[in-house]
Write an enzyme that holds these catalytic residues in place. Structure first.
Site, short mmCIF file in Angstrom:
data_model
loop_
_atom_site.label_atom_id
_atom_site.label_comp_id
_atom_site.label_asym_id
_atom_site.label_seq_id
_atom_site.Cartn_x
_atom_site.Cartn_y
_atom_site.Cartn_z
N ASP A 120 -41.01 -11.37 -19.60
CA ASP A 120 -40.73 -9.89 -19.75
C ASP A 120 -40.08 -10.25 -21.51
O ASP A 120 -39.41 -10.35 -21.97
CB ASP A 120 -39.75 -8.91 -18.94
CG ASP A 120 -39.65 -8.90 -17.83
OD1 ASP A 120 -41.64 -9.51 -17.17
OD2 ASP A 120 -39.59 -9.54 -16.74
N TYR A 160 -33.80 -20.69 -14.99
CA TYR A 160 -33.90 -19.52 -15.55
C TYR A 160 -32.05 -19.62 -15.77
O TYR A 160 -31.34 -19.99 -15.53
CB TYR A 160 -33.95 -18.19 -15.29
CG TYR A 160 -35.34 -18.03 -15.51
CD1 TYR A 160 -35.75 -17.37 -16.81
CD2 TYR A 160 -36.51 -18.55 -14.77
CE1 TYR A 160 -36.99 -16.98 -17.41
CE2 TYR A 160 -37.62 -17.74 -14.53
CZ TYR A 160 -38.16 -16.95 -16.25
OH TYR A 160 -39.68 -16.61 -16.45
#
Length: 294
Positions: free
Chosen positions: A64, A140
Site C-alpha cells: 500500500d 513483514y
C-alpha cells in the site's frame, strides 16, 4: 522459457527490489500517481525502447501507499530480441550473458544514484517460477517507538511514534492467539471476490537493541490492510484498551470494529518472500492459482 503468447517464446527474469515507500502511492500502477510499478516499468520502457513491447512486472505482493520493502520479488518476461540487446552489458557481479543481472544493472543506472527504489539482484528465473503464485510465505515487520528516548529522527519514515508506553509482553501474548488458519475478515479491508482466509504462520513482538517495539509477521499471504490491523489490535492490548483474549474474539466475530485501528503505513516493511525448492515452483503456482480462483 515462458510465454507472452503461444507464439512468442520468452525468457523469465527474477528481480529482487528494495524501496522506501514514503514517496510512492503504493506498488500498483495508477494513472497520474507515482507508484513503484509505474517507476520501474517506465525504466524498462526506456531500456527496451528499440525492442518493444516493454515488459510488465508481476509482483509477489502488492504494498500500500507508504509501505516499504527490504526484499520484494518480481518477475518479467523478455523476448529473444530483448535478451540479445543485453548481450553486450557488462556487470560487476553475475555470470557473463546473464540477462537478469544485465537488467538489474541497467535499471539501476536509469533510476539513478539517489533513487528510492533499487534493484538488489537479478537473474534467470528457474523453470516454473512465478513471483506471485509460487510464493509460500511473506514476512513483514512493523516498528513502533513508544518511548521518547527511542525516537530516532533518521528512522521516522519507517517507525511509528506512539504517544503512550506499551506493554510489549501483553502484545506478544495476544498475538499468539491469532496464529493458524482463520478467516481474517475482521482484520481486512474487504475486496470484492477476494478471500480473507489466511494462515498466519508467525506473529511476535520484541524490543530491539534501541528499545523500539518490533512486530514480525509471516503468512502464506496477507489480505488488504491485514498486517496494519493486526498491529492495531496488538497496540490496543499494549495500551490496556483491550484484553489479550479480545483479539481472538474479534477474529471469531468476523466483522471489523472501531476498537481495532489500522495503523499508519510508514511503520510497515515487507522484509522477505519465501519460495519452495526449484522443482516445486510450478506445482505451487498451479495450486495457488486454483485456490485463488475458488
Amino acid at each position: 522459457m515462458s510465454g507472452m503468447s503461444d507464439s512468442v517464446p520468452t525468457v523469465r527474469i527474477r528481480l529482487d527490489l528494495a524501496y522506501d515507500g514514503t514517496g510512492f502511492s503504493g506498488w500498483a500502477r495508477q494513472p497520474g500517481l507515482r507508484t513503484v510499478q509505474g517507476v520501474l516499468e517506465e525504466a524498462l520502457a526506456t531500456l527496451f525502447t528499440r525492442t518493444p513491447p516493454a515488459p510488465v512486472l508481476v509482483v509477489a505482493g502488492r504494498t500500500d501507499a507508504g509501505v516499504h520493502a527490504a526484499d520484494q520479488v518480481v518477475h518479467l518476461d523478455l523476448t529473444p530480441e530483448q535478451v540479445a540487446s543485453l548481450s553486450t552489458v557488462r556487470v560487476a557481479r553475475g555470470p557473463a550473458g546473464d540477462a537478469g543481472a544485465a537488467v538489474a544493472y541497467r535499471l539501476n543506472g536509469i533510476l539513478g544514484q539517489h533513487t528510492d527504489v533499487v534493484v538488489k539482484r537479478g537473474g534467470l528465473a528457474p523453470a516454473g517460477f512465478d513471483a506471485r503464485f509460487s510464493a509460500v510465505w511473506r514476512r513483514y515487520e512493523y516498528r513502533v517507538s513508544d518511548r521518547v528516548e527511542t525516537r530516532d529522527p533518521a528512522q521516522r519514515h519507517r517507525t511509528l511514534w506512539w504517544p503512550n508506553e506499551l506493554d510489549g509482553d501483553a502484545m506478544h501474548a495476544a498475538a499468539q492467539s491469532l496464529l493458524g488458519l482463520h478467516d481474517f475478515a475482521a482484520y481486512c479491508k474487504p475486496r470484492e471476490g477476494a478471500t480473507t482466509i489466511r494462515t498466519l504462520q508467525a506473529f511476535s513482538w520484541r524490543r530491539d537493541a534501541s528499545g523500539v517495539l518490533v512486530a514480525a509477521l509471516e503468512a502464506d499471504a496477507f489480505c488488504h490492510s491485514m498486517v496494519r490491523a493486526l498491529v492495531g489490535g496488538a497496540v490496543a492490548v499494549g495500551e490496556g484498551r483491550l484484553a489479550a483474549a479480545d483479539l481472538a474474539l474479534i477474529l471469531d466475530v468476523g466483522e471489523r470494529t472501531s476498537a481495532v485501528k489500522v495503523m499508519a503505513a510508514k511503520g510497515l516493511t515487507l522484509t522477505e518472500v519465501g519460495y519452495p525448492a526449484d522443482g516445486e515452483l510450478a506445482a505451487r503456482a498451479e495450486a495457488t492459482r486454483a485456490r485463488r480462483a475458488l
